[in-house]
Design a protein around this motif. Structure first.
Motif, PDB file in Angstrom:
ATOM      1  N   GLN A  80     -10.159   1.906  -6.056  1.00 39.68           N
ATOM      2  CA  GLN A  80     -10.421   3.321  -5.853  1.00 39.68           C
ATOM      3  C   GLN A  80      -9.181   3.946  -5.206  1.00 39.68           C
ATOM      4  O   GLN A  80      -8.667   3.425  -4.215  1.00 39.68           O
ATOM      5  CB  GLN A  80     -11.639   3.514  -4.938  1.00 39.68           C
ATOM      6  CG  GLN A  80     -12.952   3.039  -5.530  1.00 39.68           C
ATOM      7  CD  GLN A  80     -13.476   3.979  -6.597  1.00 39.68           C
ATOM      8  OE1 GLN A  80     -13.139   5.154  -6.616  1.00 39.68           O
ATOM      9  NE2 GLN A  80     -14.305   3.448  -7.498  1.00 39.68           N
ATOM     10  N   VAL A  81      -8.703   5.029  -5.784  1.00 37.41           N
ATOM     11  CA  VAL A  81      -7.488   5.666  -5.282  1.00 37.41           C
ATOM     12  C   VAL A  81      -7.660   6.101  -3.824  1.00 37.41           C
ATOM     13  O   VAL A  81      -6.721   5.996  -3.019  1.00 37.41           O
ATOM     14  CB  VAL A  81      -7.101   6.868  -6.172  1.00 37.41           C
ATOM     15  CG1 VAL A  81      -6.009   7.712  -5.524  1.00 37.41           C
ATOM     16  CG2 VAL A  81      -6.635   6.371  -7.536  1.00 37.41           C
ATOM     17  N   ASN A  82      -8.840   6.543  -3.448  1.00 42.18           N
ATOM     18  CA  ASN A  82      -9.085   6.975  -2.065  1.00 42.18           C
ATOM     19  C   ASN A  82      -8.839   5.844  -1.072  1.00 42.18           C
ATOM     20  O   ASN A  82      -8.338   6.066   0.032  1.00 42.18           O
ATOM     21  CB  ASN A  82     -10.527   7.490  -1.916  1.00 42.18           C
ATOM     22  CG  ASN A  82     -10.724   8.832  -2.579  1.00 42.18           C
ATOM     23  OD1 ASN A  82      -9.758   9.548  -2.837  1.00 42.18           O
ATOM     24  ND2 ASN A  82     -11.968   9.178  -2.873  1.00 42.18           N
ATOM     25  N   ASP A  83      -9.180   4.600  -1.467  1.00 41.66           N
ATOM     26  CA  ASP A  83      -8.968   3.456  -0.576  1.00 41.66           C
ATOM     27  C   ASP A  83      -7.485   3.200  -0.360  1.00 41.66           C
ATOM     28  O   ASP A  83      -7.057   2.819   0.736  1.00 41.66           O
ATOM     29  CB  ASP A  83      -9.638   2.207  -1.147  1.00 41.66           C
ATOM     30  CG  ASP A  83     -11.159   2.296  -1.122  1.00 41.66           C
ATOM     31  OD1 ASP A  83     -11.682   3.078  -0.300  1.00 41.66           O
ATOM     32  OD2 ASP A  83     -11.812   1.602  -1.911  1.00 41.66           O
ATOM     33  N   ILE A  84      -6.686   3.376  -1.414  1.00 37.27           N
ATOM     34  CA  ILE A  84      -5.240   3.184  -1.289  1.00 37.27           C
ATOM     35  C   ILE A  84      -4.634   4.278  -0.421  1.00 37.27           C
ATOM     36  O   ILE A  84      -3.765   4.026   0.425  1.00 37.27           O
ATOM     37  CB  ILE A  84      -4.584   3.166  -2.690  1.00 37.27           C
ATOM     38  CG1 ILE A  84      -5.063   1.937  -3.463  1.00 37.27           C
ATOM     39  CG2 ILE A  84      -3.055   3.166  -2.584  1.00 37.27           C
ATOM     40  CD1 ILE A  84      -4.615   1.891  -4.897  1.00 37.27           C
ATOM     41  N   GLN A  85      -5.098   5.490  -0.591  1.00 45.51           N
ATOM     42  CA  GLN A  85      -4.554   6.605   0.185  1.00 45.51           C
ATOM     43  C   GLN A  85      -4.886   6.498   1.667  1.00 45.51           C
ATOM     44  O   GLN A  85      -4.152   7.009   2.513  1.00 45.51           O
ATOM     45  CB  GLN A  85      -5.067   7.922  -0.397  1.00 45.51           C
ATOM     46  CG  GLN A  85      -4.456   8.233  -1.767  1.00 45.51           C
ATOM     47  CD  GLN A  85      -5.059   9.453  -2.420  1.00 45.51           C
ATOM     48  OE1 GLN A  85      -6.249   9.729  -2.262  1.00 45.51           O
ATOM     49  NE2 GLN A  85      -4.246  10.190  -3.160  1.00 45.51           N
ATOM     50  N   THR A  86      -5.974   5.801   2.002  1.00 47.14           N
ATOM     51  CA  THR A  86      -6.319   5.604   3.414  1.00 47.14           C
ATOM     52  C   THR A  86      -5.621   4.382   4.007  1.00 47.14           C
ATOM     53  O   THR A  86      -5.677   4.160   5.215  1.00 47.14           O
ATOM     54  CB  THR A  86      -7.839   5.450   3.593  1.00 47.14           C
ATOM     55  OG1 THR A  86      -8.308   4.374   2.773  1.00 47.14           O
ATOM     56  CG2 THR A  86      -8.557   6.736   3.209  1.00 47.14           C
ATOM     57  N   GLY A  87      -4.978   3.572   3.159  1.00 47.10           N
ATOM     58  CA  GLY A  87      -4.154   2.459   3.627  1.00 47.10           C
ATOM     59  C   GLY A  87      -4.903   1.288   4.205  1.00 47.10           C
ATOM     60  O   GLY A  87      -4.424   0.623   5.118  1.00 47.10           O
ATOM     61  N   ASN A 124       0.828  -1.211   0.000  1.00 46.19           N
ATOM     62  CA  ASN A 124       0.000   0.000   0.000  1.00 46.19           C
ATOM     63  C   ASN A 124       0.860   1.259   0.000  1.00 46.19           C
ATOM     64  O   ASN A 124       0.580   2.216  -0.720  1.00 46.19           O
ATOM     65  CB  ASN A 124      -0.931   0.002   1.221  1.00 46.19           C
ATOM     66  CG  ASN A 124      -2.090   0.967   1.062  1.00 46.19           C
ATOM     67  OD1 ASN A 124      -3.194   0.552   0.760  1.00 46.19           O
ATOM     68  ND2 ASN A 124      -1.849   2.258   1.253  1.00 46.19           N
ATOM     69  N   ASP A 125       1.943   1.240   0.804  1.00 49.37           N
ATOM     70  CA  ASP A 125       2.813   2.423   0.891  1.00 49.37           C
ATOM     71  C   ASP A 125       3.500   2.712  -0.447  1.00 49.37           C
ATOM     72  O   ASP A 125       3.667   3.871  -0.831  1.00 49.37           O
ATOM     73  CB  ASP A 125       3.867   2.210   1.977  1.00 49.37           C
ATOM     74  CG  ASP A 125       3.283   2.274   3.383  1.00 49.37           C
ATOM     75  OD1 ASP A 125       2.163   2.797   3.520  1.00 49.37           O
ATOM     76  OD2 ASP A 125       3.943   1.798   4.322  1.00 49.37           O
ATOM     77  N   ILE A 126       3.895   1.664  -1.160  1.00 48.89           N
ATOM     78  CA  ILE A 126       4.554   1.860  -2.459  1.00 48.89           C
ATOM     79  C   ILE A 126       3.587   2.478  -3.461  1.00 48.89           C
ATOM     80  O   ILE A 126       3.924   3.438  -4.167  1.00 48.89           O
ATOM     81  CB  ILE A 126       5.100   0.523  -2.993  1.00 48.89           C
ATOM     82  CG1 ILE A 126       6.173  -0.028  -2.055  1.00 48.89           C
ATOM     83  CG2 ILE A 126       5.676   0.702  -4.397  1.00 48.89           C
ATOM     84  CD1 ILE A 126       6.645  -1.433  -2.414  1.00 48.89           C
ATOM     85  N   LEU A 127       2.369   1.931  -3.526  1.00 53.82           N
ATOM     86  CA  LEU A 127       1.379   2.467  -4.470  1.00 53.82           C
ATOM     87  C   LEU A 127       0.935   3.873  -4.065  1.00 53.82           C
ATOM     88  O   LEU A 127       0.677   4.723  -4.920  1.00 53.82           O
ATOM     89  CB  LEU A 127       0.175   1.528  -4.556  1.00 53.82           C
ATOM     90  CG  LEU A 127       0.444   0.172  -5.216  1.00 53.82           C
ATOM     91  CD1 LEU A 127      -0.818  -0.676  -5.234  1.00 53.82           C
ATOM     92  CD2 LEU A 127       0.976   0.339  -6.635  1.00 53.82           C
ATOM     93  N   LYS A 128       0.862   4.115  -2.767  1.00 54.37           N
ATOM     94  CA  LYS A 128       0.502   5.452  -2.297  1.00 54.37           C
ATOM     95  C   LYS A 128       1.558   6.468  -2.729  1.00 54.37           C
ATOM     96  O   LYS A 128       1.231   7.576  -3.208  1.00 54.37           O
ATOM     97  CB  LYS A 128       0.362   5.448  -0.769  1.00 54.37           C
ATOM     98  CG  LYS A 128      -0.116   6.771  -0.179  1.00 54.37           C
ATOM     99  CD  LYS A 128      -0.289   6.646   1.338  1.00 54.37           C
ATOM    100  CE  LYS A 128      -0.727   7.962   1.947  1.00 54.37           C
ATOM    101  NZ  LYS A 128      -0.877   7.854   3.422  1.00 54.37           N
ATOM    102  N   ALA A 129       2.848   6.095  -2.609  1.00 53.88           N
ATOM    103  CA  ALA A 129       3.929   6.983  -3.047  1.00 53.88           C
ATOM    104  C   ALA A 129       3.863   7.220  -4.548  1.00 53.88           C
ATOM    105  O   ALA A 129       4.079   8.342  -5.038  1.00 53.88           O
ATOM    106  CB  ALA A 129       5.285   6.383  -2.668  1.00 53.88           C
TER     107      ALA A 129
END
Length: 496
Positions: free
Chosen positions: A133-140, A2-7
């Motif tokens: 959904q990008v929001n789900d990735i950003q919330t981890g 998740n952290d890699i995709l968030k970055a």
């Protein structure tokens, strides 16, 4: 994950085009997960930000396959739509070669991006594997699921696609477990699955998960009839059966994979099954995650399996529920327990972790047929190496190969002999398995086309053991003297 995709997402939405750290982090992640033979490429744009940044996974040893011309797993970030889509990717700049195609079983029933996202700017012919959904990735909140999804598509690519893309390469008609296991063991797994759930146990790296996937696909008849789950210590009842969750400020029912599998089994043809692969089951705390599992699967006999009526009442009590929750109520009203008879579980556990993870009580084990997957015998090493060279198209020097096989076989013989030792420490070493995974990793290190010394070969083996236990490492070093003068070996395989 998740952290890699968030970055990656944050970088894609900003002004910074630096991508080296993302490539490095992903490459290291693949290595820790035992996924080899792939390289990572990332694009955020050149000079200006790309409209659709991507992360692609390509074969390391095949320069004819590239992002501009080929098929490969790829994350596509549709910034204007807020979607990150993991796809069975197809290049646009140049059409792939006519015979470069995603196998039909993989893409059967999958939507093209053009259908799933009609206003997508590009890559409309690629097939959707997972849409986030990008929001789900950003919330981890999806770290484990993101990793599981990536592992599935990359393993599909490595085992079912890459061999057909390599010029002059023919896919082995066998799998690694056909090389290292007695046929009787494989048949025992197949036969046991006809009558109930199966637990594969043994040392790490001997092909338990690979065997589970192969037999699950055979038994399920179709790729979409197989669910793959990797247990972890964070599992609760919600992950397995289902439970309460908060979505967009609303309390609702969220189904677990058993409910999902029940619904899948409700729509099967007569000769089909749903098979759940429950990998590394002892990473989950059985008491907090598998309570309802005990109730539903009350024995290893499918005729005794049943859904408690309380589960239907519980799901019905929620005014909001996910799609699987709604389907479950309708299916249960109509079919009751019948779909359970079309459902099977293949679980795996690593004996090396048995003292470090959660213990599985006999009450749980009685619900499975238990099949031991043993450590490879020393006399399997030659065929094992030949198979891996061919599978990954490795460029291994012939002299290195001869020394490698000899040294590995002697190492396995030595460890096996310790079982008869009166020395407690030596006897304990006999429990350590020099597995196929160790062979594979060491080969990857040495496959550069040049001749390697015995010292270099032994160092590659030590790097690949997957342990920091000094007694194991020292024992490997002691065997080195026996590898100094290798006997001439005859190889029946093809050098990559």
């Amino acid at each position: 994950m998740n952290d890699i995709l968030k970055a990656f997402i944050e970088r894609a939405n900003g002004k910074e085009l630096r991508r080296g750290d993302i490539v490095r982090d992903l490459q290291e992640l693949l290595e820790t997960q035992g996924i080899r033979g792939l390289k990572v490429e990332v694009s955020l744009g050149q000079g200006t930000q790309s409209k659709i940044p991507w992360i692609a996974f390509l074969p390391k040893n095949n320069k004819s396959i590239k992002v501009s011309k080929g098929i490969y797993p790829v994350y596509l970030f549709y910034k204007n739509h807020g979607h990150l889509i993991l796809t069975y990717g197809i290049s646009e700049k140049e059409n792939p070669e006519p015979n470069w195609k995603w196998p039909t079983p993989l893409i059967n029933g999958k939507k093209k991006i053009g259908d799933a996202l009609p206003t997508a700017e590009r890559y409309k012919d690629s097939y959707v594997f997972k849409d986030y959904q990008v929001n789900d990735i950003q919330t981890g909140t999806q770290d484990q699921q993101l990793l599981e999804d990536l592992k599935i598509i990359l393993q599909q690519y490595i085992t079912e696609v890459i061999p057909n893309l390599v010029l002059g390469y023919s896919m082995p008609t066998t799998d690694i477990y056909d090389i290292i296991l007695d046929k009787e063991i494989i048949e025992n797994v197949r036969n046991a699955l006809r009558f109930g759930n199966v637990l594969l146990y043994g040392p790490p790296g001997v092909g338990k998960t690979t065997l589970a996937k192969k037999i699950a696909r055979e038994f399920g008849k179709k790729e979409e009839n197989v669910l793959e789950k990797t247990a972890n210590s964070l599992w609760f009842r919600r992950e397995v059966i289902g439970g309460e969750t908060l979505e967009r400020g609303t309390v609702q029912w969220k189904s677990g994979f058993i409910v999902e599998a029940y619904n899948m089994a409700s729509r099967l043809q007569d000769d089909e099954y749903v098979v759940i692969i429950l990998d590394e089951m002892n990473r989950a705390d059985a008491d907090k995650a598998l309570g309802d599992f005990f109730t539903i699967f009350s024995s290893n006999n499918p005729n005794n399996w049943s859904i408690p009526i309380e589960l239907k009442k519980e799901i019905s009590s929620y005014s909001e529920k996910d799609d699987d929750g709604k389907k479950f109520i309708a299916n249960f009203d109509k079919l009751k327990d019948d779909p359970l008879k079309r459902l099977r579980i293949i679980a795996t556990i690593n004996l090396a972790d048995i003292n470090n993870l959660y213990l599985l009580g006999e009450a749980l084990l009685r619900r499975f047929y238990l099949v031991k997957i043993p450590c490879p015998e020393p006399n399997k090493t030659n065929d094992e190496v030949d198979f891996l060279i061919k599978r990954y198209s490795l460029k291994l020097n012939q002299e290195t190969k001869t020394k490698f096989i000899d040294c590995f076989a002697k190492l396995r013989d030595e460890f096996k002999s310790y079982s008869n030792s009166s020395d407690y420490e030596k006897k304990k070493l006999a429990e350590f398995c020099i597995s196929t995974s160790v062979v594979e990793k060491a080969l990857m290190i040495l496959a550069d086309g040049r001749e390697h010394s015995v010292d270099e070969i032994v160092n590659a083996i030590k790097m690949s053991l997957g342990t920091l236990d000094k007694s194991v490492i020292n024992a490997v070093e002691e065997v080195k003297s026996k590898c100094q003068k290798p006997q001439a070996l005859q190889s029946s395989g093809t050098q990559g």
